[in-house]
Design a protein around this motif. Sequence first.
Motif, mmCIF file in Angstrom:
data_model
loop_
_atom_site.group_PDB
_atom_site.id
_atom_site.type_symbol
_atom_site.label_atom_id
_atom_site.label_comp_id
_atom_site.label_asym_id
_atom_site.label_seq_id
_atom_site.Cartn_x
_atom_site.Cartn_y
_atom_site.Cartn_z
ATOM 1 N N ILE A 86 0.853 -1.200 0.000
ATOM 2 C CA ILE A 86 0.000 0.000 0.000
ATOM 3 C C ILE A 86 0.885 1.244 0.000
ATOM 4 N N CYS A 87 0.559 2.220 -0.832
ATOM 5 C CA CYS A 87 1.312 3.471 -0.762
ATOM 6 C C CYS A 87 0.439 4.580 -0.191
ATOM 7 N N ILE A 88 1.112 5.531 0.431
ATOM 8 C CA ILE A 88 0.408 6.590 1.161
ATOM 9 C C ILE A 88 0.411 7.882 0.351
ATOM 10 N N LEU A 89 -0.754 8.525 0.295
ATOM 11 C CA LEU A 89 -0.851 9.886 -0.248
ATOM 12 C C LEU A 89 -1.129 10.816 0.915
ATOM 13 N N MET A 90 -0.439 11.928 0.970
ATOM 14 C CA MET A 90 -0.828 12.936 1.950
ATOM 15 C C MET A 90 -1.639 14.010 1.237
ATOM 16 N N ASP A 91 -2.218 14.889 2.029
ATOM 17 C CA ASP A 91 -3.061 15.943 1.492
ATOM 18 C C ASP A 91 -2.191 17.188 1.341
ATOM 19 N N LEU A 92 -2.183 17.761 0.150
ATOM 20 C CA LEU A 92 -1.370 18.945 -0.104
ATOM 21 C C LEU A 92 -2.273 20.174 -0.028
ATOM 22 N N VAL A 93 -2.141 20.926 1.054
ATOM 23 C CA VAL A 93 -3.020 22.076 1.288
ATOM 24 C C VAL A 93 -2.187 23.340 1.165
ATOM 25 N N GLY A 99 -6.068 15.828 -8.207
ATOM 26 C CA GLY A 99 -6.447 17.206 -7.917
ATOM 27 C C GLY A 99 -7.905 17.356 -7.529
ATOM 28 N N GLU A 100 -8.135 18.225 -6.546
ATOM 29 C CA GLU A 100 -9.512 18.604 -6.229
ATOM 30 C C GLU A 100 -9.857 19.765 -7.171
ATOM 31 N N VAL A 101 -10.290 19.396 -8.358
ATOM 32 C CA VAL A 101 -10.509 20.370 -9.424
ATOM 33 C C VAL A 101 -12.011 20.560 -9.634
ATOM 34 N N PHE A 102 -12.443 21.801 -9.607
ATOM 35 C CA PHE A 102 -13.851 22.115 -9.886
ATOM 36 C C PHE A 102 -13.935 23.015 -11.110
ATOM 37 N N ASN A 103 -15.050 22.950 -11.808
ATOM 38 C CA ASN A 103 -15.374 23.917 -12.862
ATOM 39 C C ASN A 103 -14.370 23.977 -14.017
ATOM 40 N N ILE A 156 6.936 19.559 -0.945
ATOM 41 C CA ILE A 156 6.439 18.361 -1.646
ATOM 42 C C ILE A 156 7.580 17.354 -1.810
ATOM 43 N N ASN A 157 8.731 17.833 -2.267
ATOM 44 C CA ASN A 157 9.855 16.929 -2.526
ATOM 45 C C ASN A 157 10.390 16.321 -1.233
ATOM 46 N N TRP A 158 10.352 17.092 -0.173
ATOM 47 C CA TRP A 158 10.798 16.602 1.150
ATOM 48 C C TRP A 158 9.946 15.407 1.566
ATOM 49 N N TRP A 159 8.652 15.496 1.327
ATOM 50 C CA TRP A 159 7.762 14.388 1.679
ATOM 51 C C TRP A 159 7.923 13.222 0.713
ATOM 52 N N LEU A 160 8.065 13.532 -0.576
ATOM 53 C CA LEU A 160 8.227 12.433 -1.536
ATOM 54 C C LEU A 160 9.520 11.668 -1.237
ATOM 55 N N ASP A 161 10.540 12.385 -0.770
ATOM 56 C CA ASP A 161 11.790 11.715 -0.386
ATOM 57 C C ASP A 161 11.576 10.751 0.774
ATOM 58 N N LYS A 162 10.564 10.968 1.550
ATOM 59 C CA LYS A 162 10.261 10.047 2.664
ATOM 60 C C LYS A 162 9.575 8.778 2.174
ATOM 61 N N GLY A 163 9.232 8.733 0.897
ATOM 62 C CA GLY A 163 8.648 7.509 0.359
ATOM 63 C C GLY A 163 7.142 7.543 0.177
ATOM 64 N N LEU A 164 6.571 8.734 0.130
ATOM 65 C CA LEU A 164 5.133 8.829 -0.165
ATOM 66 C C LEU A 164 4.879 8.409 -1.608
ATOM 67 N N GLY A 165 3.659 7.933 -1.871
ATOM 68 C CA GLY A 165 3.271 7.611 -3.237
ATOM 69 C C GLY A 165 2.830 8.855 -4.004
ATOM 70 N N GLY A 166 2.449 9.883 -3.276
ATOM 71 C CA GLY A 166 2.008 11.110 -3.931
ATOM 72 C C GLY A 166 1.098 11.931 -3.042
ATOM 73 N N PHE A 167 0.263 12.745 -3.688
ATOM 74 C CA PHE A 167 -0.582 13.676 -2.954
ATOM 75 C C PHE A 167 -1.975 13.785 -3.541
#
Length: 554
Positions: A93-100, A255-259, A185-196
């Motif tokens: 399982i890979c982890i995505l964090m929320d990019l706010v 992406g949380e993309v609207f409209n 973002i890159n700091w977190w991806l370096d920790k081994g996240l799958g993405g955001f």
Amino acid sequence: MDRKWWHDKVAYQIYPKSFYDSNGDGIGDIPGIIGKLDYLADLGIDILWLSPCYQSPLADQGYDISDYYNIDPRFGTMEDMERLIAEAKKRGICILMDLVVNHCSDEHEWFKRACEDPDGKYGNYFYLRDKKEGELPTNWRSYFGGPVWDDLPGTDKQYLHVFHKKQPDLNWENPEVREEVYKNINWWLDKGLGGFRIDAIINIKKALPFHDYEPDREDGLCSIHAMLRGAKGIGTFLGEMRDRTFKKYDAFSVGEVFNEKPEEIPDFIGDDGYFSSMFDFNETIFGGSENGWYDATPITPDDYKKCCFEAQAKVGDIGFLSNIIENHDEPRGVSRYIPEGDCCTESKKMLAALNFMLRGLPFIYQGQELGMENVPFTTIDEVDDISTHDEYRVALEAGLSPEEALRAVSKFSRDNARTPMQWTDGANAGFTTGTPWLKVNPNYPSINAAAQVQDADSVYSFYKKLIALRKDPVYKETIVYGALEPVWEERHNLMAYYRKGERTLLVVGNYQKEPQEIELQKGYKKALLNNYKDIAQDKGIIRLQGYQVLVLEM
Ligand code: TEU
Ligand code: CA
């Protein structure tokens, strides 16, 4: 279309505060998530998106970040987070964090420094304007109510916040801000996240220079959408972000993309899109009113079908939508998309199959796999969510009685999805040994994971079958990449489509409690999924039972 590692995956969203509490303080936490990884792996989950657990005052439940490089102590420690990434990885399982990053918290260091020296470096991290007596810089209404402008403490300026006043917008026009975002973002991806998963991203580009728009309510303000419609050139920011971060890591981004406009879809999610995928919100935004939740039009089965097919047609094979039934901002899908009074195990399974078999990446929100339902709020004081409180006020101002206003906002309250996950029929649904931060839905004795995992006919077991089908080597190619073609589109309360690839599958749901018939002239080869024991058929005519759903190989 290029093939990507994430195309055939199944994703699951966790709202950490309400998932599982490991230490009895009433708040879900990261060790709690680690404790439930086997549950998720067993269900068949590959991608886990965590709503924010960074350091935060939790004014908007973590969507107000005061330190992007730390975990909030209420959720655990950085070591817990690293352990979660590692333990998840062991289970595939890979982890995505929320990019706010449209905004931060007013308790972030950057904002504090901007208050100390608004004309200095950090002042330019935000949108600041000189304060004028009796006049706001613009007449825009924030998403959570009231003007987007508030006084910058200790100064003669005001700052912009399109969400809550504790969520000051970051100035993306400033290259230093963008550098800070990419570094993080890159700091977190370096920790081994799958993405955001990328929050509220459509708001990062403002229409400049700022000006007023036509007011649309008695408050003299205008919806933030009026400004967003006039904002041009977001692609420059998004393309830069992709190139400087996700692309280098082959990370997954949704992406949380609207409209978005149809012609923009290739830019957003085409082969070299800004994001890997974006959510389909066509169903959730249906019936929305500029006046507020109290004025929304309920969605019918025929509307739901139309919304799904519209979104599918718009994207075609350009890219991959991420399909949802609900998330942490929405009511429970079974309470919303199934006509009142008809919410039952069969109809929940039907909705699950109709959504899950669409082309795109399926996302399951915690508890959806159990068929968790909206919570009956008996007073507005039981509600925590800032958005619901604002909409309640709007409804009262529009002349609704307190009872009517509560009923109206209860249908849409974000807290419907935020009540604690229902693990067992024990105290607090097994979520915590302490006092849960938000009321537990009283229906937990009948809807909980412990019971459903044991029961081959439960909603949970049906989700497990759907996931297994998507991963079945025989059908995977068709389910992941096959085209979607609606059938019997004009038929009332019937939603049906083919998935055509290596094989041909028919997905058909009888979206009502009365039976109805369909005719298959050439019959079918095999029933892959059925929420009833049998299929009533005679000479090519299938008589579908109430809310019966079938996946047939043709
Ligand atoms: O939501 C963005 C968004 O557009 C919301 O205004 C949504 O329409 C609203 O929540 C419905 O009530 C994201 C997050 O998903 C949400 O939880 C946050 O509150 C918001 O951004 C601010 O970060
Ligand atoms: Ca806890």
